[in-house]
Design a protein around this motif. Structure first.
Motif, PDB file in Angstrom:
ATOM      1  N   MET A  45       0.869  -1.150   0.050  1.00 10.62           N
ATOM      2  CA  MET A  45      -0.058   0.157  -0.239  1.00 10.62           C
ATOM      3  C   MET A  45       0.963   1.296   0.098  1.00 10.62           C
ATOM      4  N   GLY A  46       0.475   2.311  -0.790  1.00 14.27           N
ATOM      5  CA  GLY A  46       1.297   3.447  -0.614  1.00 14.27           C
ATOM      6  C   GLY A  46       0.975   4.257   0.443  1.00 14.27           C
ATOM      7  N   VAL A  47       1.819   5.256   0.466  1.00 10.62           N
ATOM      8  CA  VAL A  47       1.576   6.281   1.674  1.00 10.62           C
ATOM      9  C   VAL A  47       0.553   7.166   1.604  1.00 10.62           C
ATOM     10  N   VAL A  48      -0.387   7.346   2.393  1.00 13.09           N
ATOM     11  CA  VAL A  48      -1.471   8.500   2.151  1.00 13.09           C
ATOM     12  C   VAL A  48      -0.998   9.808   2.735  1.00 13.09           C
ATOM     13  N   ILE A  49      -1.069  10.971   1.866  1.00 12.51           N
ATOM     14  CA  ILE A  49      -0.525  12.264   2.349  1.00 12.51           C
ATOM     15  C   ILE A  49      -1.598  13.203   2.025  1.00 12.51           C
ATOM     16  N   GLY A  83      10.820   5.022   4.495  1.00 14.71           N
ATOM     17  CA  GLY A  83      10.523   5.554   3.102  1.00 14.71           C
ATOM     18  C   GLY A  83       9.720   6.711   3.273  1.00 14.71           C
ATOM     19  N   LEU A  84       9.016   6.991   4.600  1.00 11.71           N
ATOM     20  CA  LEU A  84       7.881   8.279   4.682  1.00 11.71           C
ATOM     21  C   LEU A  84       8.421   9.368   4.119  1.00 11.71           C
ATOM     22  N   GLY A  85       9.642   9.735   4.507  1.00 10.18           N
ATOM     23  CA  GLY A  85      10.325  10.985   3.996  1.00 10.18           C
ATOM     24  C   GLY A  85      10.350  11.216   2.570  1.00 10.18           C
ATOM     25  N   ARG A 136      24.160  12.106   7.237  1.00 13.42           N
ATOM     26  CA  ARG A 136      23.325  10.980   6.710  1.00 13.42           C
ATOM     27  C   ARG A 136      22.006  11.626   5.818  1.00 13.42           C
ATOM     28  N   GLY A 137      21.490  12.736   6.273  1.00 20.32           N
ATOM     29  CA  GLY A 137      20.437  13.327   5.556  1.00 20.32           C
ATOM     30  C   GLY A 137      20.969  14.067   4.373  1.00 20.32           C
ATOM     31  N   ARG A 138      22.043  14.422   4.037  1.00 24.27           N
ATOM     32  CA  ARG A 138      22.782  14.937   2.852  1.00 24.27           C
ATOM     33  C   ARG A 138      22.879  13.751   2.060  1.00 24.27           C
ATOM     34  N   VAL A 139      23.041  12.642   2.188  1.00 20.71           N
ATOM     35  CA  VAL A 139      23.097  11.312   1.408  1.00 20.71           C
ATOM     36  C   VAL A 139      21.820  10.886   0.822  1.00 20.71           C
ATOM     37  N   LEU A 140      20.651  11.187   1.703  1.00 23.11           N
ATOM     38  CA  LEU A 140      19.330  10.896   1.378  1.00 23.11           C
ATOM     39  C   LEU A 140      19.039  11.789   0.336  1.00 23.11           C
TER      40      LEU A 140
END
Length: 208
Positions: A1-5, A142-144, A170-174
């Motif tokens: 199921m996909g993420v509902v936003i 994978g929410l972000g 870590r955020g930079r890599v993502l």
């Protein structure tokens, strides 16, 4: 199921503030602004509340339906050349107002606002990812990435760049995986961590 936003509204304010408070408690920049851990637990939410109110007023907050993650976006218009002489009243000093609202005796609250303002790119209109927070127990799902995908797809279709400041290596890599590139000049907070300004050109054909 996909993420509902969905787009958050005023009724989601407290949920968003609480989520950001939890997500950024141990963030390197938040830890620099509020070095004492106990004091940070008591005060950090005030800064998140100021950020949330600013984006609810002038931008958009995307929130997963289960409330586990949110992204704060601000549209930044292209710069306009100001006349050399102006009769308008000077603009309010936002960093000072933020400090007064959050923690009046904490100079770092004002300083972080001034430093990030100083490195923010000017000239072209763009989407600014102010913050993205994921509940500590839900990170790595994978929410972000899901939160960012819809906005970045729209940026690509409209030919609009995007910008953010990564607060951790870590955020930079993502973010690099999503097409963001380091601008080349990191922000070194005094006696504190690095922040990485990152810019993303829209993908696909760009019409001049």
């Amino acid at each position: 199921m996909g993420v509902v936003i969905r787009t958050a509204g005023e009724g989601d304010r407290e949920r968003v503030v609480r989520l950001l408070d939890e997500a950024f408690q141990d963030d390197p920049v938040s830890s620099w602004v509020f070095p004492d851990a106990e004091y940070r637990r008591l005060t950090h939410h005030r800064l998140m509340a100021v950020f949330t109110d600013a984006v609810l007023a002038d931008g958009r907050i995307d929130l997963t339906e289960d409330g586990a993650a949110c992204a704060l976006w601000l549209p930044v218009p292209a710069d306009e050349q100001a006349p050399e002489e102006s009769t308008e009243e000077p603009a309010e000093d936002i960093p000072v107002l933020v400090r007064e609202a959050v923690d009046p005796d904490n100079e770092r609250v004002e300083l972080i606002a001034r430093l990030t303002e100083g490195i923010h790119p000017s000239g072209r209109a763009h989407e600014y990812l102010w913050m993205i927070g994921v509940a500590p127990g839900r990170q790595g799902e994978g929410l972000g990435t899901a939160l960012m995908a819809a906005v970045l797809d729209r940026c690509d279709s409209e030919g609009t760049p995007a910008y953010l400041e990564a607060s951790s290596a870590r955020g930079r890599v993502l973010y690099e995986r999503l097409g963001f590139e380091f601008t080349g000049q990191a922000l070194h907070l005094p006696d504190g961590p690095l922040m990485w300004p990152m810019w993303r050109e829209p993908r696909g054909e760009i019409i001049d």
